[in-house]
Design a protein around this motif. Structure first.
Motif, PDB file in Angstrom:
ATOM      1  N   LEU B 246       0.828  -1.204   0.000  1.00 39.82           N
ATOM      2  CA  LEU B 246       0.000   0.000   0.000  1.00 39.82           C
ATOM      3  C   LEU B 246       0.869   1.263   0.000  1.00 39.82           C
ATOM      4  CD1 LEU B 246      -3.013   0.833   0.171  1.00 39.82           C
ATOM      5  CD2 LEU B 246      -2.704   1.051   2.630  1.00 39.82           C
ATOM      6  N   VAL B 247       1.895   1.251   0.843  1.00 39.97           N
ATOM      7  CA  VAL B 247       2.786   2.421   0.922  1.00 39.97           C
ATOM      8  C   VAL B 247       3.501   2.614  -0.412  1.00 39.97           C
ATOM      9  CG1 VAL B 247       4.807   3.408   2.057  1.00 39.97           C
ATOM     10  CG2 VAL B 247       3.129   2.145   3.400  1.00 39.97           C
ATOM     11  N   ASP B 248       4.015   1.504  -0.947  1.00 42.22           N
ATOM     12  CA  ASP B 248       4.773   1.595  -2.195  1.00 42.22           C
ATOM     13  C   ASP B 248       3.897   2.022  -3.368  1.00 42.22           C
ATOM     14  OD1 ASP B 248       7.038   0.950  -0.878  1.00 42.22           O
ATOM     15  OD2 ASP B 248       7.115  -1.145  -1.525  1.00 42.22           O
ATOM     16  N   ALA B 249       2.590   1.746  -3.248  1.00 43.37           N
ATOM     17  CA  ALA B 249       1.690   2.161  -4.324  1.00 43.37           C
ATOM     18  C   ALA B 249       1.451   3.672  -4.287  1.00 43.37           C
ATOM     19  CB  ALA B 249       0.360   1.411  -4.205  1.00 43.37           C
ATOM     20  N   GLY B 250       2.039   4.327  -3.303  1.00 42.56           N
ATOM     21  CA  GLY B 250       1.875   5.776  -3.209  1.00 42.56           C
ATOM     22  C   GLY B 250       0.580   6.193  -2.553  1.00 42.56           C
ATOM     23  N   ALA B 251      -0.001   5.297  -1.762  1.00 41.34           N
ATOM     24  CA  ALA B 251      -1.300   5.583  -1.166  1.00 41.34           C
ATOM     25  C   ALA B 251      -1.266   6.790  -0.242  1.00 41.34           C
ATOM     26  CB  ALA B 251      -1.802   4.361  -0.396  1.00 41.34           C
ATOM     27  N   PHE B 252      -0.126   7.025   0.374  1.00 43.75           N
ATOM     28  CA  PHE B 252      -0.061   8.101   1.360  1.00 43.75           C
ATOM     29  C   PHE B 252       0.718   9.308   0.844  1.00 43.75           C
ATOM     30  CE2 PHE B 252      -0.308   3.983   3.462  1.00 43.75           C
ATOM     31  CZ  PHE B 252      -1.445   4.145   4.222  1.00 43.75           C
ATOM     32  N   GLY B 253       1.048   9.277  -0.444  1.00 40.80           N
ATOM     33  CA  GLY B 253       1.884  10.352  -0.978  1.00 40.80           C
ATOM     34  C   GLY B 253       3.314  10.164  -0.485  1.00 40.80           C
ATOM     35  N   THR B 254       4.064  11.233  -0.457  1.00 42.95           N
ATOM     36  CA  THR B 254       5.460  11.106  -0.031  1.00 42.95           C
ATOM     37  C   THR B 254       5.792  11.918   1.208  1.00 42.95           C
ATOM     38  OG1 THR B 254       6.045  12.921  -1.492  1.00 42.95           O
ATOM     39  CG2 THR B 254       6.323  10.689  -2.365  1.00 42.95           C
ATOM     40  N   ASN B 255       4.934  12.882   1.547  1.00 38.27           N
ATOM     41  CA  ASN B 255       5.334  13.777   2.640  1.00 38.27           C
ATOM     42  C   ASN B 255       4.507  13.597   3.912  1.00 38.27           C
ATOM     43  OD1 ASN B 255       2.944  14.972   1.984  1.00 38.27           O
ATOM     44  ND2 ASN B 255       3.854  16.686   0.851  1.00 38.27           N
ATOM     45  N   TYR B 256       3.946  12.398   4.095  1.00 36.00           N
ATOM     46  CA  TYR B 256       3.056  12.168   5.236  1.00 36.00           C
ATOM     47  C   TYR B 256       3.747  12.348   6.586  1.00 36.00           C
ATOM     48  CZ  TYR B 256       5.228   7.658   4.275  1.00 36.00           C
ATOM     49  OH  TYR B 256       6.139   6.670   3.992  1.00 36.00           O
ATOM     50  N   ASP B 257       5.072  12.123   6.634  1.00 35.49           N
ATOM     51  CA  ASP B 257       5.737  12.259   7.928  1.00 35.49           C
ATOM     52  C   ASP B 257       5.915  13.716   8.342  1.00 35.49           C
ATOM     53  OD1 ASP B 257       5.925   9.709   8.865  1.00 35.49           O
ATOM     54  OD2 ASP B 257       7.859   9.285   7.917  1.00 35.49           O
ATOM     55  N   SER B 258       5.682  14.639   7.415  1.00 36.30           N
ATOM     56  CA  SER B 258       5.739  16.064   7.764  1.00 36.30           C
ATOM     57  C   SER B 258       4.356  16.593   8.137  1.00 36.30           C
ATOM     58  CB  SER B 258       6.277  16.878   6.586  1.00 36.30           C
ATOM     59  OG  SER B 258       7.568  16.450   6.241  1.00 36.30           O
ATOM     60  N   VAL B 259       3.353  15.716   8.070  1.00 33.40           N
ATOM     61  CA  VAL B 259       1.976  16.116   8.339  1.00 33.40           C
ATOM     62  C   VAL B 259       1.564  15.564   9.696  1.00 33.40           C
ATOM     63  CG1 VAL B 259      -0.407  15.949   7.505  1.00 33.40           C
ATOM     64  CG2 VAL B 259       1.481  16.035   5.882  1.00 33.40           C
ATOM     65  N   LYS B 260       0.743  16.318  10.400  1.00 36.51           N
ATOM     66  CA  LYS B 260       0.237  15.818  11.672  1.00 36.51           C
ATOM     67  C   LYS B 260      -1.279  15.858  11.677  1.00 36.51           C
ATOM     68  CE  LYS B 260       3.721  16.726  15.177  1.00 36.51           C
ATOM     69  NZ  LYS B 260       3.911  17.337  16.488  1.00 36.51           N
ATOM     70  N   PHE B 261      -1.872  14.980  12.465  1.00 37.09           N
ATOM     71  CA  PHE B 261      -3.305  15.102  12.700  1.00 37.09           C
ATOM     72  C   PHE B 261      -3.548  16.174  13.749  1.00 37.09           C
ATOM     73  CE2 PHE B 261      -7.043  14.313  15.261  1.00 37.09           C
ATOM     74  CZ  PHE B 261      -8.035  14.216  14.298  1.00 37.09           C
ATOM     75  N   THR B 262      -2.702  16.187  14.773  1.00 36.24           N
ATOM     76  CA  THR B 262      -2.961  17.019  15.953  1.00 36.24           C
ATOM     77  C   THR B 262      -2.918  18.509  15.665  1.00 36.24           C
ATOM     78  OG1 THR B 262      -0.660  16.569  16.485  1.00 36.24           O
ATOM     79  CG2 THR B 262      -2.316  15.423  17.773  1.00 36.24           C
ATOM     80  N   ASP B 263      -2.220  18.939  14.607  1.00 34.85           N
ATOM     81  CA  ASP B 263      -2.249  20.376  14.313  1.00 34.85           C
ATOM     82  C   ASP B 263      -3.216  20.690  13.172  1.00 34.85           C
ATOM     83  OD1 ASP B 263      -0.939  19.571  12.059  1.00 34.85           O
ATOM     84  OD2 ASP B 263       0.953  20.571  12.498  1.00 34.85           O
ATOM     85  N   GLY B 264      -4.069  19.730  12.857  1.00 30.54           N
ATOM     86  CA  GLY B 264      -5.097  19.980  11.851  1.00 30.54           C
ATOM     87  C   GLY B 264      -4.646  19.738  10.426  1.00 30.54           C
ATOM     88  N   GLY B 265      -3.423  19.243  10.241  1.00 28.08           N
ATOM     89  CA  GLY B 265      -2.875  19.054   8.898  1.00 28.08           C
ATOM     90  C   GLY B 265      -3.597  18.003   8.081  1.00 28.08           C
ATOM     91  N   SER B 266      -3.694  16.774   8.615  1.00 22.42           N
ATOM     92  CA  SER B 266      -4.296  15.708   7.819  1.00 22.42           C
ATOM     93  C   SER B 266      -5.819  15.872   7.679  1.00 22.42           C
ATOM     94  CB  SER B 266      -3.922  14.331   8.372  1.00 22.42           C
ATOM     95  OG  SER B 266      -4.379  14.162   9.686  1.00 22.42           O
ATOM     96  N   PRO B 267      -6.543  16.335   8.714  1.00 20.69           N
ATOM     97  CA  PRO B 267      -7.972  16.581   8.497  1.00 20.69           C
ATOM     98  C   PRO B 267      -8.216  17.621   7.402  1.00 20.69           C
ATOM     99  CG  PRO B 267      -7.468  16.649  10.834  1.00 20.69           C
ATOM    100  CD  PRO B 267      -6.165  16.555  10.122  1.00 20.69           C
ATOM    101  N   ALA B 268      -7.333  18.622   7.324  1.00 19.03           N
ATOM    102  CA  ALA B 268      -7.496  19.648   6.293  1.00 19.03           C
ATOM    103  C   ALA B 268      -7.295  19.054   4.905  1.00 19.03           C
ATOM    104  CB  ALA B 268      -6.509  20.785   6.530  1.00 19.03           C
ATOM    105  N   LEU B 269      -6.374  18.095   4.769  1.00 16.42           N
ATOM    106  CA  LEU B 269      -6.158  17.428   3.487  1.00 16.42           C
ATOM    107  C   LEU B 269      -7.445  16.766   3.012  1.00 16.42           C
ATOM    108  CD1 LEU B 269      -2.677  15.680   3.802  1.00 16.42           C
ATOM    109  CD2 LEU B 269      -3.319  17.501   2.244  1.00 16.42           C
TER     110      LEU B 269
END
Lengths: 315, 435
Positions: B246-269
């Protein structure tokens, strides 16, 4: 007998037999131990005693629940076999080094520039000072938002940031930490250099100008040598600050990705307050004390901070 | 001598300041504040908006009880650390909030907690009034140590209806459909799945579900009980292979480790349509309502985690935070009063108050009041999921004691970004202490 008329009295004798008028410096208004007592007690209570407790704790296993259990050298053995620990020391040193390398030239140039008395320089110096007034926590949160890969600056500047995965790679995360540290603390060092540069006697420049020295020669041959002591002071502040950096890591990277920015201070926090392994945390703390001590020693020796000479010789 | 004076300053400020921070925590509980505690029970809870409900229940309790309950709160982030230092001191509470599982295991091992078996024997309702998959979470070594006291938070797969519609994809029911959807969405230039990798625990959610779907809940239970071979089983490797795919298929994009849920980053996506899915706890709904109300009202879809063909886990199994719990300290002077207080946690008043603040209680009488919740359809959907789930896996980092959290978080993050492979992940998980 008066010292004024005695031609060849050796200095030791002078001190012992000195009459009131010629008292040596050591006797003038020298406060007794009582004066130092409050500071000494404070330092002992909040620095020496805790340090001693931490030494004890580093030989114990303690999760904060029961009484600490003596485990001998277990914590230390584990620590020395722990790749994360060694990596964290290296990362601490790396981040500190980066801090010095990035901040010193900028602060030096800004400080010397800001030392001029022109009005625009005074106004801008005040602006440059602002980051220092903000709390480290606020600054970290701010930069985290600014550097958000999807909604921050990187999303608008793909040519520079690529996919914006700044905090997801080791190089990127270390770069961000060094940058944010520099953004916040360069003003402090600028201030040090500004003050020092203003204290450089004008006659030196005037003499150099008469001799036909240009702007660069004056900088390298008068300003820099005259700032020598300030450079040492500022570097030591940076090293101490760098080795104890904690809040920026906690907020910006939490030691990640993986353990790529787990510097020693953060590792200590993880061990003690996340994993509740206070013994291991104490051992990390001591190791950090040890490394900081050695680095400070080396720095003091190399820089000649211990026998700092006046830069006013010959004036 | 100057040298002597200067040197300690530079070095000692560096080191000792750190050492101080550490040891200060060591000097915690000392003084006795037994005064005035004779007929009081202290209830310690995690400080947040739900305290309103806890306050109300304490007041209700105090109306009839001779022994008075006192509510103490500790602001969220400090809770676990403060609890750890206070629980074996004289200021220890009688009853305290926790997450069940690994969060109370060290206290049970230290002999601090009271098994609730006697309470349950006297009032079977203390167990039978709660959904079993939730109640189980606070059982340690076969004994009950906690009573559910807030809302349940299962992890679900949320999606942006508009993005799926435009891409011509329907919410995936199976793993293969998910992989196909990832491919389609990627081709459309949408990040298929939003992930707040910077927080690490959102990444962990993917492991919990894939492991459960592939191997069933038994694998993790085995591993948790100390059987390290579970991690190197064929099922474990299969699960890791699927995640990797799943990861290799690019499901999460490439910059997910720079994104957080707690600061509203991933919900905004998810809300802005830059991403199509997010695997998140049921609080996602409240988060979106708060930050992106229009999106929450019209385009926020939700569903269960996809099934895996040939997997051993029941497709109705859940993972996430089962609930929070009240546990009781052995040294409490008023066990009868505590038992009475715990009974309030399945009262009608409790259920209504919890629904009122947006929590979903896990008592058997909850369905009677679901119409009063802020969003009845969502509450009913969730309640049915939890009520029907054969197994409800507590989040891994909460099932293990706190000592394991860092290792788990590091391992899941490194497996996602490729710093460690399946063998490295297995080795990390095997290094965890048994719970």
């Amino acid at each position: 007998m008066t010292t004024a008329t005695a031609p060849a009295v050796d200095s030791e004798q002078t001190e012992r037999t000195a009459p009131p008028r010629g008292r040596s410096a050591s006797e003038v208004g020298r406060p007794g131990f009582a004066w130092a007592a409050p500071a000494a007690v404070f330092f002992g209570l909040f620095a020496i005693v805790p340090l001693a407790l931490v030494v004890v704790l580093s030989f114990a296993g303690w999760d904060g629940l029961g009484p600490p259990r003596f485990v001998g050298l277990d914590n230390w053995k584990k620590l020395l076999d722990d790749p994360v620990m060694l990596e964290s020391l290296w990362l601490s040193v790396l981040l500190t080094g980066l801090g010095v390398l990035v901040q010193t030239p900028i602060a030096l140039l800004l400080g010397v520039w800001a030392a001029g008395h022109q009005r625009n320089r005074a106004v801008l110096s005040a602006v440059y000072f602002v980051p220092l007034l903000l709390s480290v926590t606020a600054v970290s949160v701010l930069w985290r938002a600014v550097l958000d890969p999807n909604f921050g600056v990187p999303s608008q500047a793909r040519w520079l940031f690529g996919d914006g995965n700044l905090l997801g790679t080791q190089a990127g995360a270390i770069g961000v930490l060094a940058f944010v540290g520099a953004w916040q603390f360069t003003p402090l060092h600028t201030l040090i250099y500004q003050g020092a540069a203003r204290a450089i006697p004008k006659v030196l420049y005037q003499a150099a100008e008469i001799d036909g020295a240009g702007r660069y020669r004056r900088f390298f041959h008068i300003t820099l040598p005259q700032l020598r002591n300030s450079i040492i002071t500022s570097t030591i502040l940076m090293v101490v600050g760098g080795l104890t950096t904690f809040d920026t890591v906690l907020i910006l990277t939490q030691g990640g990705p993986g353990t790529d920015t787990t510097i020693s201070a953060y590792y200590m926090y993880q061990k003690a307050f996340k994993s509740f392994d206070f013994g291991a945390g104490a051992a990390v703390a001591l190791l950090l004390v040890l490394v900081a001590t050695v680095i400070s020693l080396v720095l003091v020796r190399l820089s000649g901070y211990d026998r700092m000479r006046s830069t006013m010789e010959g004036l | 001598m100057k040298q002597r004076v200067r040197f300690p300053r530079a070095a000692v400020t560096g080191g000792v300041a750190l050492a101080m921070v550490l040891s200060l925590s060591a000097c915690g509980g000392g003084s006795d504040d037994a005064a005035g505690r004779a007929d009081e029970i202290h209830v310690l809870v995690y400080g947040d908006a739900t305290n309103k409900v806890e306050k109300q229940l304490v007041e209700t309790f105090n109306k009839t009880s001779k022994v008075k309950a006192v509510l103490d709160t500790i602001p969220g982030a400090d809770y676990q650390a403060k609890l750890q230092t206070v629980i074996n001191s004289k200021q220890a509470p009688d009853v305290f909030f926790n997450w069940g599982g690994g969060s109370i295991k060290p206290f049970v091992d230290a002999g601090l907690l009271m098994p609730l078996d006697d309470f349950i024997a006297k009032d079977p309702g203390l167990k039978s009034n709660f959904l079993p998959s939730v109640f189980n979470t606070a059982e340690v070594d076969g004994k009950a140590y906690g009573v559910p006291m807030r809302g349940t938070q299962p992890v679900m797969l949320f999606h942006n209806k508009k993005v799926l519609r435009e891409a011509g994809v329907s919410a995936p029911k199976t793993w293969d459909e998910l992989l196909a959807a990832v491919k389609t969405l990627k081709a459309k230039g949408v990040t298929p799945i939003a992930l707040g990798g910077g927080d690490k625990w959102p990444t962990q959610m993917w492991f919990q579900y894939v492991y459960d779907r592939v191997a069933g809940p038994e694998l993790f239970r085995k591993a948790l009980s100390g059987d390290k071979s579970a991690w190197e089983s064929a099922d474990s490797k299969k699960a890791l292979g699927m995640i990797k795919e799943l990861v290799d298929a690019g499901a999460f994009g490439t910059n997910y480790d720079s994104v957080k849920f707690t600061d509203g980053g991933s919900p905004a996506l998810l809300a802005t349509g830059k991403a199509a899915f997010e695997l998140m706890g049921s609080w996602e709904y409240a988060t979106q309502q708060d930050a992106h109300p229009d999106f929450a009202a019209s385009d926020l879809g939700y569903g269960t985690f996809p099934t895996v063909a040939g997997g051993k886990g029941d497709p109705a199994n859940l993972a996430g935070n089962t609930n929070n719990f009240y546990s009781v300290l052995k040294r409490t002077k008023h066990p009868e009063a505590v038992a009475e207080f715990l009974k309030l946690q399945y009262s009608d008043e409790f259920v209504k108050a919890q629904l009122g603040v947006g929590n979903l209680p896990t008592t058997t009488n909850t369905p009677d009041f679901l119409d009063t919740s802020a969003n009845p359809a969502y509450s009913k959907y969730q309640y049915d999921l939890v009520a029907k789930a054969p197994a409800f896996q507590l989040s891994w980092d909460q099932a293990y004691p706190p000592a394991a959290t860092t290792t788990i978080h590091t391992a899941v993050q490194q497996f996602f970004n490729g710093q460690i492979d399946a063998d490295g992940f297995i080795a990390s998980m095997q290094s965890l202490p048994a719970a």
